[in-house]
Design a protein around this motif. Structure first.
Motif, PDB file in Angstrom:
ATOM      1  N   ALA A 202      29.723  -8.215  12.797  1.00 49.76           N
ATOM      2  CA  ALA A 202      30.114  -9.488  13.622  1.00 49.76           C
ATOM      3  C   ALA A 202      30.966  -9.192  14.525  1.00 49.76           C
ATOM      4  CB  ALA A 202      30.592 -10.457  12.544  1.00 49.76           C
ATOM      5  N   ARG A 203      30.650 -10.017  15.765  1.00 42.95           N
ATOM      6  CA  ARG A 203      31.574  -9.973  16.865  1.00 42.95           C
ATOM      7  C   ARG A 203      32.505 -11.055  16.914  1.00 42.95           C
ATOM      8  NH1 ARG A 203      26.699  -9.922  21.002  1.00 42.95           N
ATOM      9  NH2 ARG A 203      25.945 -11.466  19.620  1.00 42.95           N
ATOM     10  N   CYS A 204      32.370 -12.158  16.084  1.00 42.31           N
ATOM     11  CA  CYS A 204      33.369 -13.354  16.086  1.00 42.31           C
ATOM     12  C   CYS A 204      33.316 -14.096  14.537  1.00 42.31           C
ATOM     13  CB  CYS A 204      32.807 -14.267  17.415  1.00 42.31           C
ATOM     14  SG  CYS A 204      31.172 -15.061  16.931  1.00 42.31           S
ATOM     15  N   PRO A 205      34.373 -14.795  14.621  1.00 45.40           N
ATOM     16  CA  PRO A 205      34.585 -15.247  12.939  1.00 45.40           C
ATOM     17  C   PRO A 205      33.122 -16.381  12.648  1.00 45.40           C
ATOM     18  CG  PRO A 205      36.377 -15.719  14.246  1.00 45.40           C
ATOM     19  CD  PRO A 205      35.465 -15.040  15.261  1.00 45.40           C
ATOM     20  N   ARG A 206      32.586 -16.647  13.791  1.00 44.26           N
ATOM     21  CA  ARG A 206      31.169 -17.815  13.204  1.00 44.26           C
ATOM     22  C   ARG A 206      30.085 -16.785  12.804  1.00 44.26           C
ATOM     23  NH1 ARG A 206      31.354 -22.886  14.168  1.00 44.26           N
ATOM     24  NH2 ARG A 206      32.761 -22.494  15.881  1.00 44.26           N
ATOM     25  N   GLU A 207      29.740 -15.813  13.707  1.00 40.37           N
ATOM     26  CA  GLU A 207      29.065 -14.581  13.176  1.00 40.37           C
ATOM     27  C   GLU A 207      29.204 -14.077  11.937  1.00 40.37           C
ATOM     28  OE1 GLU A 207      27.888 -11.338  15.525  1.00 40.37           O
ATOM     29  OE2 GLU A 207      27.107 -12.693  17.366  1.00 40.37           O
ATOM     30  N   LEU A 208      30.420 -13.950  11.597  1.00 37.16           N
ATOM     31  CA  LEU A 208      31.034 -13.167  10.367  1.00 37.16           C
ATOM     32  C   LEU A 208      30.584 -14.093   9.153  1.00 37.16           C
ATOM     33  CD1 LEU A 208      34.141 -11.246   9.552  1.00 37.16           C
ATOM     34  CD2 LEU A 208      33.508 -13.020   7.982  1.00 37.16           C
ATOM     35  N   ALA A 209      30.888 -15.375   9.317  1.00 36.71           N
ATOM     36  CA  ALA A 209      30.469 -16.480   8.161  1.00 36.71           C
ATOM     37  C   ALA A 209      29.019 -16.525   8.000  1.00 36.71           C
ATOM     38  CB  ALA A 209      31.119 -17.810   8.919  1.00 36.71           C
ATOM     39  N   ALA A 210      28.098 -16.491   9.075  1.00 35.25           N
ATOM     40  CA  ALA A 210      26.821 -16.552   9.011  1.00 35.25           C
ATOM     41  C   ALA A 210      26.098 -15.374   8.098  1.00 35.25           C
ATOM     42  CB  ALA A 210      26.234 -16.827  10.242  1.00 35.25           C
ATOM     43  N   ALA A 211      26.829 -14.147   8.514  1.00 39.22           N
ATOM     44  CA  ALA A 211      26.328 -12.971   7.836  1.00 39.22           C
ATOM     45  C   ALA A 211      26.660 -12.834   6.290  1.00 39.22           C
ATOM     46  CB  ALA A 211      26.881 -11.904   8.481  1.00 39.22           C
ATOM     47  N   ALA A 212      27.896 -13.485   6.009  1.00 47.59           N
ATOM     48  CA  ALA A 212      28.361 -13.438   4.739  1.00 47.59           C
ATOM     49  C   ALA A 212      27.606 -14.499   3.959  1.00 47.59           C
ATOM     50  CB  ALA A 212      29.734 -13.819   4.770  1.00 47.59           C
TER      51      ALA A 212
ATOM     52  N   ALA B  77      42.301 -22.703  12.587  1.00 49.39           N
ATOM     53  CA  ALA B  77      40.594 -22.944  12.619  1.00 49.39           C
ATOM     54  C   ALA B  77      40.091 -22.576  11.597  1.00 49.39           C
ATOM     55  CB  ALA B  77      39.978 -22.310  13.951  1.00 49.39           C
ATOM     56  N   SER B  78      38.651 -23.090  11.413  1.00 49.05           N
ATOM     57  CA  SER B  78      38.031 -22.688  10.301  1.00 49.05           C
ATOM     58  C   SER B  78      36.391 -22.430  10.907  1.00 49.05           C
ATOM     59  CB  SER B  78      38.075 -23.658   9.084  1.00 49.05           C
ATOM     60  OG  SER B  78      37.609 -25.094   9.342  1.00 49.05           O
ATOM     61  N   TYR B  79      35.827 -21.668  10.235  1.00 48.02           N
ATOM     62  CA  TYR B  79      34.496 -21.479  10.684  1.00 48.02           C
ATOM     63  C   TYR B  79      33.563 -21.281   9.339  1.00 48.02           C
ATOM     64  CZ  TYR B  79      37.167 -19.664  14.260  1.00 48.02           C
ATOM     65  OH  TYR B  79      38.250 -19.409  15.410  1.00 48.02           O
ATOM     66  N   ARG B  80      32.468 -22.112   9.721  1.00 49.18           N
ATOM     67  CA  ARG B  80      31.479 -22.021   8.562  1.00 49.18           C
ATOM     68  C   ARG B  80      30.134 -21.549   8.698  1.00 49.18           C
ATOM     69  NH1 ARG B  80      29.396 -27.891   6.250  1.00 49.18           N
ATOM     70  NH2 ARG B  80      28.359 -27.758   8.248  1.00 49.18           N
ATOM     71  N   GLY B  81      29.429 -20.869   7.727  1.00 48.62           N
ATOM     72  CA  GLY B  81      28.099 -20.411   7.678  1.00 48.62           C
ATOM     73  C   GLY B  81      27.397 -20.850   6.517  1.00 48.62           C
TER      74      GLY B  81
END
Length: 540
Positions: free
Chosen positions: A164-174, A195-199
């Motif tokens: 993942a290239r950013c926290p948002r991508e990481l959340a979606a992949a997880a 900040a917080s990021y959701r996937g």
């Protein structure tokens, strides 16, 4: 367990296939007394129909007892047909026969895919033991296959998370990985202090609910406070925002929270709680491993975002904004600076426009590399250039001084720069190029040509050629850019430069329009920073 210490399998469903009613009854009675559910059928065709119905209902039997001598097909053929259907292939099959059994019959049964062979009549304990052994072996095999499948899903999810290239991508992949592991909806939160990021994955589409997101994020933050490692807890529906997994549905949530070593980064995998009868401890353990891998991957991503913010702030604070450019008599100047897209690192691009004793000095350059160090060196080069041009105007001499500065203080760093000294009165331009894209002169009527100016990069200590001279007419425009505007992987730089020349030649008159048109043509989703400077002689 019976009085002899034999372990039974209560609730096991046994399909008994026998064309003799009395035999079906006798076999069924033995199995029923042992606590099994019995499904009797009289032929191979009936057995296949029954299995198809139960497959659709999700109630396949646990084992099949098949008479070898069926009226429509042999028990061996029935076994082969069952094995040929992938959804039923794991069903254990035990052949039996009341006829005299030769070794060849047993071999045929095993070759057809059978798991055991009984000769009847047999003692009830033997029948029950064979059934138990067949079920036990099938469950072990199925369990091993399931474990391998889940470990494969886990490894695939971790690989995707780590790329993942950013926290948002990481959340979606997880979230996608958690949903595949549990075969259920999943929501993932990547939490940092700022900040917080959701996937989400397998959740029904619904409008973004910022209130529910914030409530869930606050709950996750409280659970992660002062904790390290991985923890798992069940949050009852009244405390978990409704509709997070399915719109309008209140569900208990199992939260698997992993905290990174720095204590400032936490990842939470949230999945709906299944009924107690269907709980799966193995899946919970895999979720814990996935959460831990996500936390380890999120830590450097979030740290990088902080570093990138610092670098951008540094660049923007030291690069003069267009509305704050100093007034330089005799010339009009327009500049642009565009940072790279969020997924890439910060670079060291810069521009400068300075007054000297012999005219106006303009420069566009790029420190080689992408990091906070590159941005810092960029600032040093700009300051050094400002200091040097107080007493020196010759662009070649200035390039030599910058070259020595890099060798002295940053021997491992190189940079490109193009310097041009413009005399507003005569239109004379002297250019020194250090490994940079040469300036582009746009003539009235649509012509455009690159200035033939070249030289070695800064920081190498190599000899520099004499400056290249050109003369600007009042209607000419001079354009200088960094390679971030046009450089594309897989495309030769010469090709990209020609595309830039053609687009610039066709651009409408005006400096602002020129820069905006070129950014629109080339500047979208670039992997490097972009610096541009356009100049023309001011009307007298």
């Amino acid at each position: 367990m019976d009085r002899n210490g034999t372990q039974h399998s209560p609730g096991t469903t046994v399909l008994v296939v026998d064309d003799v009613a009395a035999s079906r009854y006798a076999m069924g009675a033995v199995l029923s007394r042992a606590g099994h559910r019995v499904v009797p059928v009289a032929s191979g065709g009936e057995a296949l129909v029954e299995l198809d119905v139960r497959l659709r209902d999700g109630t396949l039997p646990d084992v099949a007892l098949v008479d070898v001598g069926l009226p429509d097909m042999s028990g061996f053929e029935l076994c082969r047909r069952v094995r040929a259907r992938p959804p039923m292939a794991a069903l254990p099959v035990v052949h039996f026969s009341a006829a005299a059994t030769a070794p060849g019959d047993r071999c045929r049964g095993l070759d057809a895919g059978g798991d055991a062979y009984l000769t009847v009549p047999a003692e009830p304990q033997e029948i029950q033991a064979v059934v138990r052994a067949a079920v036990r072996g099938a469950r072990r095999s199925t369990g091993a296959e399931t474990a391998v499948h889940r470990l494969t899903l886990l490894s695939e999810a971790i690989v995707t998370v780590q790329t993942a290239r950013c926290p948002r991508e990481l959340a979606a992949a997880a979230a996608d990985g958690a949903a595949r592991l549990t075969a259920s909806p999943a929501v993932v939160f990547v939490m940092a202090r700022t900040a917080s990021y959701r996937g989400t994955a397998r959740c029904a589409p619904r409008p973004e609910d910022s209130g529910a997101h914030q409530a869930a994020a606050r709950l996750v933050t409280r659970l992660a406070e002062d904790r390290t490692g991985v923890t798992s807890t069940v949050v009852p529906a009244p405390l978990w925002p409704a509709g997070m997994f399915r719109p309008g549905v209140e569900e208990d949530a199992r939260l698997t929270v992993a905290t990174a070593q720095d204590g400032r980064t936490a990842v939470c995998l949230a999945t709906p709680v299944r009924r107690a009868a269907n709980t799966d401890p193995a899946a919970d353990g895999l979720l814990a491993r996935l959460a831990q891998a996500c936390a380890l991957a999120a830590e450097p991503l979030l740290l990088y975002r902080v570093e990138r913010h610092v670098a951008l702030t540094l660049q923007r604070s030291f690069l003069p904004q267009p509305h704050k450019l100093p007034h330089l008599p005799g010339v009009d100047i327009v500049v642009r600076y565009v940072p790279a897209s969020r997924q890439t690192e910060i670079g060291g691009d810069f521009y400068a426009a300075l007054r000297t004793g012999e005219g106006v000095l303009i420069a566009v350059g790029d420190v080689v590399g992408h990091s906070l160090d590159a941005a810092t060196v960029m600032v040093e080069i700009r300051h050094a250039l400002r200091a040097y041009c107080v007493t020196e105007s010759d662009p070649v001499v200035l390039a030599e001084q910058l070259d020595r500065m890099l060798q002295q203080y940053h021997p491992d760093i190189t940079a490109t720069v193009c310097l041009a000294l413009v005399d507003p009165g005569s239109g004379r331009v002297r250019i020194a190029n250090a490994g940079h894209i040469p300036p582009l002169i746009l003539r009235e009527g649509g012509g455009a040509e690159y200035v033939d100016a070249c030289g070695p990069l800064l920081g190498l200590g190599l000899e520099r050629p004499a400056p290249t001279e050109r003369r600007l007419d009042p209607t000419d425009r001079l354009l200088m850019v960094t390679d971030g505007l046009i450089e594309t992987r897989g495309t030769p730089l010469e090709t990209s430069m020609e595309q830039l020349r053609t687009a610039a030649a066709d651009a409408p008159a005006g400096l602002d329009t020129l820069c905006d048109v070129l950014l629109g043509c080339f500047g979208r989703d670039r992997e490097d920073d972009i610096a541009m400077l356009a100049l023309r002689l001011a009307p007298v």
